[in-house]
Design a protein around this motif. Structure first.
Motif, PDB file in Angstrom:
ATOM      1  N   PRO A 134       0.819  -1.227   0.000  1.00  0.00           N
ATOM      2  CA  PRO A 134       0.000   0.000   0.000  1.00  0.00           C
ATOM      3  C   PRO A 134       0.848   1.271   0.000  1.00  0.00           C
ATOM      4  N   LYS A 135       0.384   2.275  -0.705  1.00  0.00           N
ATOM      5  CA  LYS A 135       1.091   3.557  -0.713  1.00  0.00           C
ATOM      6  C   LYS A 135       1.105   4.194   0.673  1.00  0.00           C
ATOM      7  N   SER A 136       0.065   3.939   1.469  1.00  0.00           N
ATOM      8  CA  SER A 136       0.011   4.507   2.819  1.00  0.00           C
ATOM      9  C   SER A 136       1.172   4.008   3.679  1.00  0.00           C
ATOM     10  N   LYS A 137       1.573   2.750   3.493  1.00  0.00           N
ATOM     11  CA  LYS A 137       2.724   2.220   4.228  1.00  0.00           C
ATOM     12  C   LYS A 137       4.032   2.780   3.690  1.00  0.00           C
ATOM     13  N   GLU A 138       4.074   3.014   2.394  1.00  0.00           N
ATOM     14  CA  GLU A 138       5.285   3.567   1.787  1.00  0.00           C
ATOM     15  C   GLU A 138       5.615   4.935   2.376  1.00  0.00           C
ATOM     16  N   LEU A 139       4.572   5.700   2.697  1.00  0.00           N
ATOM     17  CA  LEU A 139       4.779   7.036   3.273  1.00  0.00           C
ATOM     18  C   LEU A 139       5.422   6.990   4.650  1.00  0.00           C
ATOM     19  N   GLU A 144      16.741   5.467   4.281  1.00  0.00           N
ATOM     20  CA  GLU A 144      17.168   6.085   3.023  1.00  0.00           C
ATOM     21  C   GLU A 144      17.427   5.051   1.937  1.00  0.00           C
ATOM     22  N   GLY A 145      18.008   3.906   2.299  1.00  0.00           N
ATOM     23  CA  GLY A 145      18.282   2.869   1.310  1.00  0.00           C
ATOM     24  C   GLY A 145      17.013   2.354   0.663  1.00  0.00           C
ATOM     25  N   VAL A 146      15.975   2.121   1.461  1.00  0.00           N
ATOM     26  CA  VAL A 146      14.700   1.654   0.932  1.00  0.00           C
ATOM     27  C   VAL A 146      14.061   2.725   0.052  1.00  0.00           C
ATOM     28  N   LEU A 147      14.096   3.958   0.529  1.00  0.00           N
ATOM     29  CA  LEU A 147      13.516   5.061  -0.245  1.00  0.00           C
ATOM     30  C   LEU A 147      14.218   5.234  -1.590  1.00  0.00           C
ATOM     31  N   SER A 247      20.122  22.768   3.078  1.00  0.00           N
ATOM     32  CA  SER A 247      20.189  21.848   4.217  1.00  0.00           C
ATOM     33  C   SER A 247      19.162  20.724   4.157  1.00  0.00           C
ATOM     34  N   LEU A 248      18.499  20.546   3.003  1.00  0.00           N
ATOM     35  CA  LEU A 248      17.523  19.478   2.879  1.00  0.00           C
ATOM     36  C   LEU A 248      18.212  18.124   2.903  1.00  0.00           C
ATOM     37  N   GLU A 249      17.751  17.243   3.747  1.00  0.00           N
ATOM     38  CA  GLU A 249      18.292  15.896   3.807  1.00  0.00           C
ATOM     39  C   GLU A 249      17.819  15.097   2.596  1.00  0.00           C
ATOM     40  N   PRO A 250      18.632  14.134   2.152  1.00  0.00           N
ATOM     41  CA  PRO A 250      18.213  13.298   1.018  1.00  0.00           C
ATOM     42  C   PRO A 250      16.870  12.607   1.246  1.00  0.00           C
ATOM     43  N   THR A 251      16.618  12.171   2.487  1.00  0.00           N
ATOM     44  CA  THR A 251      15.351  11.490   2.756  1.00  0.00           C
ATOM     45  C   THR A 251      14.161  12.417   2.527  1.00  0.00           C
ATOM     46  N   LEU A 254      13.681  12.549  -1.234  1.00  0.00           N
ATOM     47  CA  LEU A 254      13.130  11.271  -1.674  1.00  0.00           C
ATOM     48  C   LEU A 254      11.644  11.181  -1.345  1.00  0.00           C
ATOM     49  N   HIS A 255      11.280  11.627  -0.140  1.00  0.00           N
ATOM     50  CA  HIS A 255       9.865  11.631   0.231  1.00  0.00           C
ATOM     51  C   HIS A 255       9.058  12.558  -0.679  1.00  0.00           C
ATOM     52  N   GLN A 256       9.628  13.720  -1.002  1.00  0.00           N
ATOM     53  CA  GLN A 256       8.920  14.645  -1.889  1.00  0.00           C
ATOM     54  C   GLN A 256       8.698  14.020  -3.263  1.00  0.00           C
ATOM     55  N   TYR A 257       9.717  13.338  -3.766  1.00  0.00           N
ATOM     56  CA  TYR A 257       9.595  12.704  -5.081  1.00  0.00           C
ATOM     57  C   TYR A 257       8.497  11.641  -5.064  1.00  0.00           C
TER      58      TYR A 257
END
Length: 470
Positions: A134-139, A144-147, A247-251, A254-257
């Motif tokens: 589910p996309k809800s779990k993905e959120l 970071e590796g999984v994302l 200063s944005l973290e990669p995670t 990745l979440h925004q994408y």
């Protein structure tokens, strides 16, 4: 229910041998090299004993350990056998080596490929997003590796046009990709250098970056079009840089994408190939067909134009009824039938879309499993929320279903120019209406009896016995 319960073709003979992504040898009981490919340019190299009988479940433990995937996200991925001709998500009990040996049988059964193409095709074993996750779990994923694994797959789908996007989507996604690759501190000159070195097609869909049209239109318009695309990408990138303050973290990126991709209804779909009838252009013109991709996920079914990169029809499961039929005579096609609400000159009708595909059986089984899985998950959620949620707090989709049977007629989902908008008017469908006694055919004249396969909220029209059968 788990994803490994989904219908899958039964095991066939081992007559045809395919190496695939495994390095075979005379003695499969000894340790063998196995490459598990990831989206992007990387792979996991494993040394596996008993390769001939190792299961997906056993391989999964080794891959998760190699990639350091946390237990909380282990269901986010699945193993796929994939080639240019066919993609199949595997069950936990499947044995990849044996399926590689059966690959030619699967291609003969589920593709229209020529004997020469089939003989040269070779599958690879991939570790990709699980369609049933589910996309809800993905959120909720923070690793970071999984994302990054999810991001690489989503990015590939966007760039290749498998996920049709509007300009605001692919511009935002391209800018986020640039920020992830190069950081958020590029100035205008550095941006131009990066685009020149990596090519615009590394950040925007290939069909957008390369454009279309004849040679003259390309020569005249390529320069100005590319300049406009680069300028829009730069402006979007500057917005990210300004909000980030370097200063944005990669995670976070990745979440925004992934969050932007979640706005695409077909995100995470399994894709199948097929054809539909083109609308007739005249009495004497021979009927032609249009190539389509059919995306199926937990949310619904999406039929997309392969050439034009836009949605032709998008339906949630409570909006459709479906079935598949086998060829009755030599030369006939396997067909996936989709029934949905429509109108003819203001009259509410039922519409039928025929999708010709040797993968119709796979698609039908996939839909059936998704409907069952979604019903089970919604039932569990409803039980948890019982007594705690007032009517005004219920999800709009569930409320619409309970009142209208089929979920009511959909409003305009998107503006007509959006690639996400269904183009029912451009489909060659069969339309009919129930006048209370029998089905009145609108056009063309064809009889069909209506399907038992449907979500429980969909009320299929019952065809009377007086109708001739097809």
């Amino acid at each position: 229910m788990e994803g490994d319960d989904c219908n899958f073709p039964p095991d066939s003979s081992d007559d045809h041998s395919q190496r695939g992504s495994v390095a075979s040898s005379a003695t499969l009981s000894r340790a063998q090299d196995v490459l598990i490919y990831l989206c992007g340019d990387s792979a996991v190299h494993l040394l596996v004993e008993g390769l001939g009988s190792v299961s997906v479940q056993e391989l999964g433990r080794s891959v998760r350990e190699a990639l350091r995937i946390p237990e909380s996200a282990q269901d986010a991925f699945a193993f796929w056998l994939s080639s240019p001709l066919l993609e199949l998500q595997l069950k936990l009990r499947h044995q990849p080596y044996k399926l590689c040996r059966q690959w030619q049988d699967l291609l003969y059964r589920f593709t229209e490929a020529s004997e020469e193409d089939i003989s040269q095709d070779e599958p690879c074993l991939q570790y990709r997003r699980n369609v049933f996750y589910p996309k809800s779990k993905e959120l909720q994923i923070d690793d970071e590796g999984v994302l990054r694994l999810l991001y690489e797959e989503a990015r590939d789908r966007v760039l290749t046009g498998r996920y049709p996007c509007d300009p605001e989507h692919w511009t935002a996604l391209g800018a986020l990709s640039l920020a992830l690759d190069e950081g958020t501190g590029l100035d205008g000159k550095q941006f131009a250098t990066t685009i020149r070195e990596k090519k615009l097609s590394s950040f925007l869909p290939v069909h957008v970056a390369m454009g279309s049209g004849g040679l003259l239109s390309t020569l005249r318009g390529k320069s100005s079009r590319q300049t406009g695309l680069e300028q829009n990408l730069l402006e979007e990138y500057r917005k990210i840089s300004a909000s980030a303050g370097n200063s944005l973290e990669p995670t976070q990126l990745l979440h925004q994408y992934l969050n932007t991709c979640h706005s695409l209804p077909y995100y995470g779909c399994a894709f199948f190939v097929g054809e539909i009838d083109k609308p007739g252009q005249g009495i004497l013109q021979r009927a032609k067909r249009k190539a389509v991709n059919v995306g199926i996920c937990l949310e619904g079914v999406y039929v997309m134009d392969v050439k034009e990169k836009h949605v032709l029809l998008g339906l949630q499961f409570h909006e459709l009824s479906w079935d598949h039929s086998y060829p009755e005579e030599q030369g006939d096609s396997h067909i996936l039938w989709l029934e949905f609400d429509g109108d003819e000159d203001g009259t509410p009708v039922n519409k039928l879309l025929k999708i010709y595909s040797k993968q119709a059986e796979l698609m039908s089984g996939f839909i059936e499993f998704c409907v069952e899985l979604k019903s089970a998950s919604e039932g569990g959620a409803a039980a948890e929320m019982e007594g705690e949620v007032s009517p005004s707090q219920q999800p709009a989709g569930l409320d619409g279903i309970s009142k209208n049977g089929r979920g009511g007629r959909r409003g305009v989902l998107h503006r007509q120019s959006s690639v996400l908008c269904s183009r029912v008017h451009s489909l060659n469908t069969i339309s009919y209406v129930d006048n209370g006694k029998e089905i009145k055919r609108l056009k063309p004249k064809r009889a069909t009896s209506f399907f038992t396969r449907q979500a429980s909220t969909y009320s299929a029209v019952q065809v009377t016995e007086s109708l001739e059968q097809s």
